[in-house]
Motif scaffolding. Structure first.
Motif, mmCIF file in Angstrom:
data_model
loop_
_atom_site.group_PDB
_atom_site.id
_atom_site.type_symbol
_atom_site.label_atom_id
_atom_site.label_comp_id
_atom_site.label_asym_id
_atom_site.label_seq_id
_atom_site.Cartn_x
_atom_site.Cartn_y
_atom_site.Cartn_z
ATOM 1 N N LEU A 128 0.795 -1.224 0.000
ATOM 2 C CA LEU A 128 0.000 0.000 0.000
ATOM 3 C C LEU A 128 0.832 1.279 0.000
ATOM 4 O O LEU A 128 0.296 2.368 -0.051
ATOM 5 N N GLY A 129 2.146 1.145 0.099
ATOM 6 C CA GLY A 129 2.981 2.331 0.040
ATOM 7 C C GLY A 129 2.948 3.182 1.292
ATOM 8 O O GLY A 129 3.252 4.383 1.240
ATOM 9 N N ARG A 130 2.569 2.596 2.421
ATOM 10 C CA ARG A 130 2.539 3.317 3.694
ATOM 11 C C ARG A 130 2.755 2.315 4.823
ATOM 12 O O ARG A 130 2.822 1.108 4.589
ATOM 13 N N VAL A 131 2.860 2.837 6.035
ATOM 14 C CA VAL A 131 3.006 1.948 7.192
ATOM 15 C C VAL A 131 1.730 1.136 7.346
ATOM 16 O O VAL A 131 0.617 1.670 7.332
ATOM 17 N N LEU A 132 1.893 -0.186 7.499
ATOM 18 C CA LEU A 132 0.755 -1.104 7.493
ATOM 19 C C LEU A 132 0.279 -1.398 8.910
ATOM 20 O O LEU A 132 1.074 -1.742 9.789
ATOM 21 N N ILE A 133 -1.027 -1.271 9.125
ATOM 22 C CA ILE A 133 -1.641 -1.600 10.407
ATOM 23 C C ILE A 133 -2.524 -2.826 10.227
ATOM 24 O O ILE A 133 -2.837 -3.236 9.106
ATOM 25 N N TRP A 213 21.321 -10.466 -5.006
ATOM 26 C CA TRP A 213 20.385 -10.601 -6.115
ATOM 27 C C TRP A 213 19.471 -9.375 -6.118
ATOM 28 O O TRP A 213 18.785 -9.096 -5.138
ATOM 29 N N GLY A 214 19.495 -8.653 -7.240
ATOM 30 C CA GLY A 214 18.722 -7.422 -7.328
ATOM 31 C C GLY A 214 19.525 -6.238 -6.812
ATOM 32 O O GLY A 214 20.738 -6.321 -6.562
ATOM 33 N N SER A 215 18.846 -5.137 -6.616
ATOM 34 C CA SER A 215 19.512 -3.901 -6.210
ATOM 35 C C SER A 215 19.878 -3.878 -4.734
ATOM 36 O O SER A 215 20.731 -3.111 -4.309
ATOM 37 N N GLY A 216 19.200 -4.720 -3.939
ATOM 38 C CA GLY A 216 19.409 -4.669 -2.489
ATOM 39 C C GLY A 216 18.618 -3.574 -1.821
ATOM 40 O O GLY A 216 18.826 -3.275 -0.637
ATOM 41 N N ASP A 217 17.684 -2.971 -2.566
ATOM 42 C CA ASP A 217 16.900 -1.855 -2.027
ATOM 43 C C ASP A 217 15.603 -2.287 -1.355
ATOM 44 O O ASP A 217 14.911 -1.456 -0.759
ATOM 45 N N ASP A 218 15.231 -3.576 -1.472
ATOM 46 C CA ASP A 218 14.038 -4.045 -0.779
ATOM 47 C C ASP A 218 14.180 -3.801 0.717
ATOM 48 O O ASP A 218 15.238 -4.065 1.297
ATOM 49 N N GLU A 219 13.119 -3.296 1.344
ATOM 50 C CA GLU A 219 13.157 -3.005 2.779
ATOM 51 C C GLU A 219 12.195 -3.908 3.533
ATOM 52 O O GLU A 219 11.054 -4.092 3.112
ATOM 53 N N ARG A 220 12.681 -4.443 4.641
ATOM 54 C CA ARG A 220 11.845 -5.269 5.496
ATOM 55 C C ARG A 220 12.120 -4.920 6.953
ATOM 56 O O ARG A 220 13.189 -4.413 7.291
ATOM 57 N N ASP A 221 11.154 -5.226 7.778
ATOM 58 C CA ASP A 221 11.307 -5.072 9.225
ATOM 59 C C ASP A 221 11.905 -6.372 9.742
ATOM 60 O O ASP A 221 11.288 -7.437 9.649
ATOM 61 N N TRP A 222 13.119 -6.296 10.292
ATOM 62 C CA TRP A 222 13.815 -7.486 10.784
ATOM 63 C C TRP A 222 13.714 -7.557 12.303
ATOM 64 O O TRP A 222 14.029 -6.604 13.003
ATOM 65 N N LEU A 284 10.238 -3.942 -3.110
ATOM 66 C CA LEU A 284 9.215 -3.902 -2.072
ATOM 67 C C LEU A 284 9.776 -3.243 -0.823
ATOM 68 O O LEU A 284 10.847 -3.623 -0.341
ATOM 69 N N ARG A 285 9.047 -2.257 -0.326
ATOM 70 C CA ARG A 285 9.423 -1.609 0.927
ATOM 71 C C ARG A 285 8.267 -1.803 1.900
ATOM 72 O O ARG A 285 7.162 -1.317 1.673
ATOM 73 N N ARG A 286 8.542 -2.519 2.982
ATOM 74 C CA ARG A 286 7.483 -2.908 3.905
ATOM 75 C C ARG A 286 7.768 -2.322 5.282
ATOM 76 O O ARG A 286 8.820 -2.555 5.880
ATOM 77 N N GLN A 287 6.803 -1.559 5.796
ATOM 78 C CA GLN A 287 6.889 -1.011 7.145
ATOM 79 C C GLN A 287 5.597 -1.339 7.887
ATOM 80 O O GLN A 287 4.500 -1.290 7.303
#
Length: 320
Positions: A128-133, A213-222, A284-287
């Motif tokens: 959704l392109g925003r912080v997910l609740i 693999w890829g750009s390394g720009d994918d963001e995840r909450d670890w 994918l950027r996931r927050q």
């Protein structure tokens, strides 16, 4: 130490990454009476208050047997559904994991289990392109890379909600949605593991170059594994009805951020990095908003990312 007294806890997936860490936490703590269930791989943790049984949870009869005389269930069993596995077979372990979860819910409810905690997945969230609740979970389809696992997680969550709200004698079901988890006893096999343990291995083993693999720009909450175990035990102790809640650190990092941290921690600053293009160029950027877990059962992640990475590196060096 969180205490759950006079309750018998069944931990499925007792020889897996998360199950091993949960059992390690409660081992030899007198207040915990634990039955660990494993399938083929033998468990690693031995303790006086831990009793192990072997079972194939794809078989409903065996599920009914292991839940006898159990108060709480921690449902941590399942086959890995990593990007590496799903890229080779898009449906991967979906069939087995669905069967295991459906069987265990039915067996636990029929046996009169009081509380049933299982690990759902943030892969069920749309992009959704925003912080997910939490209420965003079913808003639209999961993104393509997560689609099979995401839809499976949604189905099991719906089924969990039904067991917890529709019968005359409902079973309290706790659906935790952990973000990407890492730490000791993780899978470090390149053929099956997640991106972060693969990076840990490449750094510690001094690969040259280190491949991304890829750009390394994918963001995840670890989320460090000890924090997830805190969340599981707190939720079991304090939640008495149906909930579905995010469990994460509340901060996201991309792979290049993590690699920089790993290289600094392990003093491999001269490492060369090579990027390989991938067929799917989607980034994918996931927050995730994890405040509901704090509100409901006083959970918040306590381990800074650098501390978690350093502990993981040390464990890998000592054990693998």
């Amino acid at each position: 130490m969180i205490r759950i007294k006079n309750k018998r806890i069944l931990v499925t997936g007792a020889s897996g990454f998360i199950g091993t860490n949960l059992i390690r936490r409660v081992a030899d703590v007198q207040q915990y009476d634990v039955v660990g269930v494993f399938n083929t791989r033998k468990p690693k943790i031995k303790a006086n208050n831990i009793h192990y049984v072997q079972a194939d949870l794809r078989n409903l009869v065996e599920c009914r047997e292991v839940v006898k005389n159990v108060d709480y269930v921690c449902m941590l069993a399942g086959r890995l559904s990593t990007t590496a596995i799903m890229s080779k077979n898009p449906l991967g372990p979906i069939t087995d994991n669905t069967a295991i979860n459906v069987n265990m819910l039915e067996a636990a409810y029929s046996a009169g289990v009081e509380k049933y905690l299982w690990l759902s997945s943030t892969t069920g969230y749309p992009q959704l392109g925003r912080v997910l609740i939490e209420k965003d979970f079913f808003e639209s389809d999961p993104p393509t890379p997560y689609e099979p696992v995401g839809w499976m997680s949604r189905y099991i969550e719906k089924l969990s909600m039904l067991y917890s709200t529709k019968p005359k004698n409902p079973m309290a079901v706790i659906s935790l949605r952990p973000t990407a988890v890492f730490g000791e006893y993780d899978d470090f096999d390149f053929e099956t593991c997640h991106a972060l343990p693969a990076l840990v291995r490449r750094v510690v083993e001094r690969h040259s170059p280190i491949e991304i693999w890829g750009s390394g720009d994918d963001e995840r909450d670890w989320l460090y594994i000890d924090d997830l175990i805190d969340a599981c035990l707190l939720a079991l102790e304090r939640i008495n009805n149906y909930v579905a809640v995010n469990v994460g650190s509340g901060r996201s990092y991309n792979l290049m951020n993590l690699l920089s941290k790993l290289l600094e921690i392990d003093n491999y600053l001269e490492a060369k990095v090579v990027h390989h293009p991938r067929n799917n160029g989607q980034v994918l950027r996931r927050q995730f908003d994890c405040s509901k877990a704090k509100e409901l059962f006083n959970f918040s992640a306590k381990t800074p990312i650098n501390d978690g990475l350093e502990k993981t590196i040390c464990w890998y060096k000592d054990n693998i």
